[in-house]
Motif scaffolding. Structure first.
Motif, short mmCIF file in Angstrom:
data_model
loop_
_atom_site.label_atom_id
_atom_site.label_comp_id
_atom_site.label_asym_id
_atom_site.label_seq_id
_atom_site.Cartn_x
_atom_site.Cartn_y
_atom_site.Cartn_z
N ASP A 162 0.86 -1.18 0.00
CA ASP A 162 0.00 0.00 0.00
C ASP A 162 0.89 1.23 0.00
O ASP A 162 1.84 1.33 0.80
CB ASP A 162 -0.91 0.00 1.22
CG ASP A 162 -1.94 -1.11 1.16
OD1 ASP A 162 -2.61 -1.24 0.13
OD2 ASP A 162 -2.06 -1.87 2.15
N LEU A 163 0.58 2.18 -0.88
CA LEU A 163 1.42 3.36 -1.08
C LEU A 163 0.60 4.63 -0.92
O LEU A 163 -0.57 4.66 -1.30
CB LEU A 163 2.04 3.33 -2.48
CG LEU A 163 2.84 2.09 -2.83
CD1 LEU A 163 2.98 1.94 -4.33
CD2 LEU A 163 4.20 2.17 -2.17
N ARG A 164 1.23 5.66 -0.38
CA ARG A 164 0.64 7.00 -0.36
C ARG A 164 1.65 7.95 -0.98
O ARG A 164 2.76 8.10 -0.47
CB ARG A 164 0.28 7.43 1.05
CG ARG A 164 -0.37 8.80 1.07
CD ARG A 164 -0.71 9.24 2.48
NE ARG A 164 -1.20 10.60 2.46
CZ ARG A 164 -2.48 10.94 2.51
NH1 ARG A 164 -3.39 10.01 2.59
NH2 ARG A 164 -2.83 12.20 2.50
N PHE A 165 1.27 8.54 -2.10
CA PHE A 165 2.15 9.45 -2.81
C PHE A 165 1.76 10.89 -2.52
O PHE A 165 0.58 11.20 -2.40
CB PHE A 165 2.03 9.23 -4.33
CG PHE A 165 2.59 7.91 -4.79
CD1 PHE A 165 3.94 7.77 -5.05
CD2 PHE A 165 1.76 6.82 -4.98
CE1 PHE A 165 4.47 6.56 -5.48
CE2 PHE A 165 2.27 5.61 -5.41
CZ PHE A 165 3.64 5.49 -5.66
N THR A 166 2.74 11.77 -2.43
CA THR A 166 2.50 13.21 -2.38
C THR A 166 2.83 13.78 -3.75
O THR A 166 3.64 13.21 -4.50
CB THR A 166 3.36 13.89 -1.30
OG1 THR A 166 4.74 13.57 -1.52
CG2 THR A 166 2.95 13.43 0.10
N ARG A 167 2.20 14.89 -4.06
CA ARG A 167 2.40 15.48 -5.39
C ARG A 167 2.10 16.97 -5.39
O ARG A 167 1.46 17.48 -4.46
CB ARG A 167 1.52 14.77 -6.41
CG ARG A 167 0.04 14.98 -6.13
CD ARG A 167 -0.77 14.26 -7.12
NE ARG A 167 -2.20 14.38 -6.80
CZ ARG A 167 -3.13 13.88 -7.53
NH1 ARG A 167 -2.82 13.20 -8.62
NH2 ARG A 167 -4.39 14.01 -7.22
N THR A 168 2.55 17.62 -6.45
CA THR A 168 2.29 19.04 -6.61
C THR A 168 1.38 19.31 -7.80
O THR A 168 1.01 20.44 -8.05
CB THR A 168 3.61 19.81 -6.82
OG1 THR A 168 4.28 19.28 -7.96
CG2 THR A 168 4.51 19.71 -5.60
N GLY A 169 1.03 18.26 -8.54
CA GLY A 169 0.15 18.39 -9.71
C GLY A 169 -0.63 17.12 -9.91
O GLY A 169 -0.91 16.40 -8.96
N GLY A 170 -0.97 16.80 -11.14
CA GLY A 170 -1.76 15.62 -11.44
C GLY A 170 -0.91 14.39 -11.65
O GLY A 170 0.30 14.38 -11.42
N GLY A 171 -1.57 13.34 -12.10
CA GLY A 171 -0.86 12.12 -12.48
C GLY A 171 -0.83 11.03 -11.44
O GLY A 171 0.17 10.85 -10.77
N GLU A 172 -1.92 10.31 -11.30
CA GLU A 172 -1.98 9.19 -10.34
C GLU A 172 -1.40 7.91 -10.91
O GLU A 172 -1.14 6.97 -10.17
CB GLU A 172 -3.43 8.90 -9.91
CG GLU A 172 -4.10 10.00 -9.14
CD GLU A 172 -4.77 11.01 -10.06
OE1 GLU A 172 -5.35 10.63 -11.09
OE2 GLU A 172 -4.70 12.21 -9.75
N TYR A 173 -1.23 7.86 -12.22
CA TYR A 173 -0.76 6.62 -12.84
C TYR A 173 0.66 6.79 -13.34
O TYR A 173 1.00 7.81 -13.95
CB TYR A 173 -1.70 6.21 -13.99
CG TYR A 173 -3.05 5.81 -13.47
CD1 TYR A 173 -3.28 4.51 -13.04
CD2 TYR A 173 -4.07 6.75 -13.36
CE1 TYR A 173 -4.52 4.15 -12.53
CE2 TYR A 173 -5.30 6.38 -12.85
CZ TYR A 173 -5.52 5.09 -12.44
OH TYR A 173 -6.73 4.74 -11.92
N PRO A 174 1.51 5.77 -13.11
CA PRO A 174 2.89 5.89 -13.58
C PRO A 174 2.98 5.81 -15.10
O PRO A 174 2.22 5.09 -15.73
CB PRO A 174 3.58 4.69 -12.92
CG PRO A 174 2.48 3.69 -12.71
CD PRO A 174 1.24 4.49 -12.45
#
Length: 105
Positions: free
Chosen positions: A81-93
């Motif tokens: 299980d992963l939780r990513f932080t981001r500054t924009g879009g893009g949930e898929y690698p």
């Protein structure tokens, strides 16, 4: 054959999202494994929870490596299980491979 699947799970927020990677060993013997995930530069960090047996390396620029610390038993699976932080879009690698083979996304 060793396979992996990636899926977004739970709520997607403006600055973070959750995902899950499942690695399956369909072979008759234990196998080492490594999943490589590469996102756009908008994905800036990751936290993993999976119990024992998984190492996460942050390579920078949205590039992450998940590795088994012990071989995955024949017929077994490992869920991360992963939780990513981001500054924009893009949930898929843009790039997802397990031991060199493309993941299911």
């Amino acid at each position: 054959m060793l396979t992996a699947s990636y899926r977004v799970s739970g709520a997607v927020e403006a600055d973070s999202f959750r995902a899950q990677v499942v690695v399956r060993n369909g072979t008759a013997e234990a196998r080492d494994w490594q999943v490589e995930l590469r996102f756009t530069g908008d994905v800036t960090g990751v936290r993993a929870s999976s119990g024992p047996g998984v190492s996460v390396s942050i390579k920078g620029g949205g590039w992450y490596l998940l590795s088994g610390t012990v071989p995955l038993a024949a017929g077994a699976q490992q869920t991360v299980d992963l939780r990513f932080t981001r500054t924009g879009g893009g949930e898929y690698p843009a790039h997802c491979v397990v031991n060199g083979s493309t993941c299911g996304v």
